[in-house]
Every structure is written in C-alpha cells, then in structure tokens.
Design a protein around this motif. Sequence first.
Motif, PDB file in Angstrom:
ATOM      1  N   MET A   1      19.592  34.816  44.799  1.00  0.00           N
ATOM      2  CA  MET A   1      21.042  34.836  44.663  1.00  0.00           C
ATOM      3  C   MET A   1      21.530  36.238  44.330  1.00  0.00           C
ATOM      4  O   MET A   1      20.775  37.057  43.798  1.00  0.00           O
ATOM      5  CB  MET A   1      21.488  33.848  43.583  1.00  0.00           C
ATOM      6  CG  MET A   1      21.230  32.384  43.959  1.00  0.00           C
ATOM      7  SD  MET A   1      22.221  31.779  45.359  1.00  0.00           S
ATOM      8  CE  MET A   1      21.064  31.924  46.707  1.00  0.00           C
ATOM      9  N   TYR A   2      22.764  36.491  44.611  1.00  0.00           N
ATOM     10  CA  TYR A   2      23.317  37.845  44.488  1.00  0.00           C
ATOM     11  C   TYR A   2      24.297  37.914  43.317  1.00  0.00           C
ATOM     12  O   TYR A   2      25.150  37.035  43.156  1.00  0.00           O
ATOM     13  CB  TYR A   2      24.056  38.206  45.785  1.00  0.00           C
ATOM     14  CG  TYR A   2      24.481  39.648  45.889  1.00  0.00           C
ATOM     15  CD1 TYR A   2      23.694  40.573  46.565  1.00  0.00           C
ATOM     16  CD2 TYR A   2      25.681  40.085  45.335  1.00  0.00           C
ATOM     17  CE1 TYR A   2      24.083  41.904  46.684  1.00  0.00           C
ATOM     18  CE2 TYR A   2      26.076  41.418  45.448  1.00  0.00           C
ATOM     19  CZ  TYR A   2      25.270  42.318  46.127  1.00  0.00           C
ATOM     20  OH  TYR A   2      25.667  43.626  46.240  1.00  0.00           O
ATOM     21  N   ARG A   3      24.189  38.983  42.544  1.00  0.00           N
ATOM     22  CA  ARG A   3      25.156  39.242  41.483  1.00  0.00           C
ATOM     23  C   ARG A   3      25.192  40.743  41.206  1.00  0.00           C
ATOM     24  O   ARG A   3      24.155  41.356  40.939  1.00  0.00           O
ATOM     25  CB  ARG A   3      24.830  38.484  40.198  1.00  0.00           C
ATOM     26  CG  ARG A   3      25.894  38.685  39.097  1.00  0.00           C
ATOM     27  CD  ARG A   3      25.585  37.876  37.854  1.00  0.00           C
ATOM     28  NE  ARG A   3      26.604  38.102  36.826  1.00  0.00           N
ATOM     29  CZ  ARG A   3      27.724  37.405  36.710  1.00  0.00           C
ATOM     30  NH1 ARG A   3      27.974  36.424  37.564  1.00  0.00           N
ATOM     31  NH2 ARG A   3      28.597  37.674  35.754  1.00  0.00           N
ATOM     32  N   LYS A   4      26.374  41.329  41.293  1.00  0.00           N
ATOM     33  CA  LYS A   4      26.555  42.757  41.029  1.00  0.00           C
ATOM     34  C   LYS A   4      27.761  42.925  40.109  1.00  0.00           C
ATOM     35  O   LYS A   4      28.862  42.463  40.425  1.00  0.00           O
ATOM     36  CB  LYS A   4      26.786  43.520  42.334  1.00  0.00           C
ATOM     37  CG  LYS A   4      27.030  45.019  42.140  1.00  0.00           C
ATOM     38  CD  LYS A   4      27.418  45.699  43.438  1.00  0.00           C
ATOM     39  CE  LYS A   4      26.225  45.798  44.357  1.00  0.00           C
ATOM     40  NZ  LYS A   4      26.546  46.616  45.578  1.00  0.00           N
ATOM     41  N   GLU A   5      27.547  43.580  38.982  1.00  0.00           N
ATOM     42  CA  GLU A   5      28.625  43.862  38.033  1.00  0.00           C
ATOM     43  C   GLU A   5      28.942  45.359  38.077  1.00  0.00           C
ATOM     44  O   GLU A   5      28.039  46.195  38.052  1.00  0.00           O
ATOM     45  CB  GLU A   5      28.204  43.448  36.621  1.00  0.00           C
ATOM     46  CG  GLU A   5      27.898  41.960  36.493  1.00  0.00           C
ATOM     47  CD  GLU A   5      27.510  41.556  35.086  1.00  0.00           C
ATOM     48  OE1 GLU A   5      27.715  42.374  34.153  1.00  0.00           O
ATOM     49  OE2 GLU A   5      26.988  40.438  34.911  1.00  0.00           O
ATOM     50  N   PHE A   6      30.210  45.685  38.121  1.00  0.00           N
ATOM     51  CA  PHE A   6      30.618  47.085  38.252  1.00  0.00           C
ATOM     52  C   PHE A   6      32.093  47.199  37.865  1.00  0.00           C
ATOM     53  O   PHE A   6      32.707  46.225  37.387  1.00  0.00           O
ATOM     54  CB  PHE A   6      30.400  47.574  39.689  1.00  0.00           C
ATOM     55  CG  PHE A   6      31.098  46.743  40.739  1.00  0.00           C
ATOM     56  CD1 PHE A   6      32.277  47.173  41.324  1.00  0.00           C
ATOM     57  CD2 PHE A   6      30.576  45.517  41.130  1.00  0.00           C
ATOM     58  CE1 PHE A   6      32.915  46.416  42.284  1.00  0.00           C
ATOM     59  CE2 PHE A   6      31.213  44.735  42.087  1.00  0.00           C
ATOM     60  CZ  PHE A   6      32.387  45.195  42.665  1.00  0.00           C
ATOM     61  N   PHE A   7      32.677  48.360  38.074  1.00  0.00           N
ATOM     62  CA  PHE A   7      34.093  48.575  37.801  1.00  0.00           C
ATOM     63  C   PHE A   7      34.821  48.981  39.081  1.00  0.00           C
ATOM     64  O   PHE A   7      34.300  49.771  39.877  1.00  0.00           O
ATOM     65  CB  PHE A   7      34.295  49.682  36.752  1.00  0.00           C
ATOM     66  CG  PHE A   7      33.884  49.299  35.366  1.00  0.00           C
ATOM     67  CD1 PHE A   7      34.760  48.638  34.515  1.00  0.00           C
ATOM     68  CD2 PHE A   7      32.608  49.589  34.904  1.00  0.00           C
ATOM     69  CE1 PHE A   7      34.374  48.273  33.235  1.00  0.00           C
ATOM     70  CE2 PHE A   7      32.215  49.239  33.625  1.00  0.00           C
ATOM     71  CZ  PHE A   7      33.104  48.572  32.787  1.00  0.00           C
ATOM     72  N   VAL A   8      36.008  48.420  39.275  1.00  0.00           N
ATOM     73  CA  VAL A   8      36.941  48.929  40.264  1.00  0.00           C
ATOM     74  C   VAL A   8      38.035  49.671  39.504  1.00  0.00           C
ATOM     75  O   VAL A   8      38.130  49.561  38.278  1.00  0.00           O
ATOM     76  CB  VAL A   8      37.532  47.795  41.120  1.00  0.00           C
ATOM     77  CG1 VAL A   8      36.439  47.149  41.959  1.00  0.00           C
ATOM     78  CG2 VAL A   8      38.229  46.740  40.262  1.00  0.00           C
ATOM     79  N   PHE A   9      38.849  50.423  40.227  1.00  0.00           N
ATOM     80  CA  PHE A   9      39.840  51.246  39.545  1.00  0.00           C
ATOM     81  C   PHE A   9      41.250  50.913  39.998  1.00  0.00           C
ATOM     82  O   PHE A   9      41.553  50.908  41.194  1.00  0.00           O
ATOM     83  CB  PHE A   9      39.546  52.731  39.787  1.00  0.00           C
ATOM     84  CG  PHE A   9      38.457  53.265  38.893  1.00  0.00           C
ATOM     85  CD1 PHE A   9      38.770  54.009  37.767  1.00  0.00           C
ATOM     86  CD2 PHE A   9      37.130  52.987  39.162  1.00  0.00           C
ATOM     87  CE1 PHE A   9      37.771  54.484  36.924  1.00  0.00           C
ATOM     88  CE2 PHE A   9      36.124  53.455  38.339  1.00  0.00           C
ATOM     89  CZ  PHE A   9      36.452  54.209  37.213  1.00  0.00           C
TER      90      PHE A   9
END
Length: 225
Positions: A1-9
């Motif tokens: 399964m896929y999971r990516k945590e990050f920030f958008v601006f």
Amino acid sequence: MYRKEFFVFDEDRPVPAVIRNYKEKDFSGLIRIQQESFPPPFPSELWWNKEQLHNHVTLFPEGALCIEVNGEIAGSMTGLLVDFDPKHPDHTWEDITDNGYISNHNSNGNTLYVVDISVRPSYRKLGLGKWLMLAMYDVVVHKRLDRLLGCGRMPGYYKKAGEMTPKQYLEAVVKGELKDPVITFLLRCGRTPVKIVDNYLEDTESSNYGVLMKWKNPFHTRILK
C-alpha cells in the motif's frame, strides 16, 4: 500500500498533506470531488458511482490514490493495468477503462493507464494534481512497468475549433503559443504526447478528442514507444 506524507505550500505557508490509497470510507468524498471538478457541460453520468469505486479498491488498490490536505480529501487519481500495444494505440475511454469499472484490469499488464485525475477547484492552487501524478509514477517504478499512459482532455480546444485542427492546437500548446488547462498541466508533469485520439470521450469542450500522453519508466533501458 502507498502512503506519502509531505507539505504543500499555500503561497509561503507549509500545509501538511498525505497521499494514500483510498478506501470504502472515502467513497462519498470521492464522488463530491468529481462533482466539483467536472461541472456541466461535462456529463454527470461520468462521475464516479460507488460500484465503480468498489471495483477500484478491489481489483487494483495500488492504482486508487487520494490526497488529503489538513485531513480533508482534496483530490484523487485512479489507474488500471493494461497490456498496451504501441502499434494499435487508438481506443476510447469507455473501452479501455470498461466505463470506469476497470473490470478489464490485467494484473500482468505492462502499462499503468490513467482512468481519472481530479482535484477540487478550491485546492488547485496547491499543486495537488502534480503530486498525485508523481505518486502514480512511483507505482509504475515499484511495479516495474514500462510506462504510464493516459488520454488527456483538451478543454480549451472548443475556443479554437473553428480555426485550427486538433493537431494544430496540440502543436501550439506544446510550443507554448497556447495554454490548455489539461494538456499544459500534463506537460508540466513530465508527460509527452503520443497522438490525437478521435472520439475518445463524449466531451463538448474537447470536441470529443483526447491526446494520448505517456511517461516512460526511466529505469527501463530498452527502447519504449
């Protein structure tokens, strides 16, 4: 399964975001995204229904992605696997996706085909569509597929249909002389045009044309078309 945590601006303000596989609990939110993303004259019968979404998470959950911003679902992207033959590229959206039900998903296919990508209009300034596309490239690489493929609408074409052929319109967009809401976005995501497809989708703005566009897996050294 896929999971990516990050920030958008949001301009200069970081906002937490997550891309993950969507699940049954997300269905109502996914349908709302469709309604907001594709208002009339886009045909309402082409919005997702729960049976289609059930097939997505059952037949190919790796290709069922959504993006959350501050915990709220703001966009989604769906794909299936097909065994693509570059010598016979013509198709319709209905045929290659089984009308969005993806019951023709081929687990041994060589190509990830994009069924749909949509982002709620109020979130589009955050660049979520490009993040979803990049995540689907991750799936292509992880599954060692040849390419990602999909047909993009060209909803700006109706403004030029009286003076340009679809090919001329596409060439102008690629040269930067015109900007199309979908095709320009796909170019920014690293996709390259393959050909114009006639009668791809019932879509007044695009005069029913689509632009088949690819992204080749850069880890495959053999020549791919």
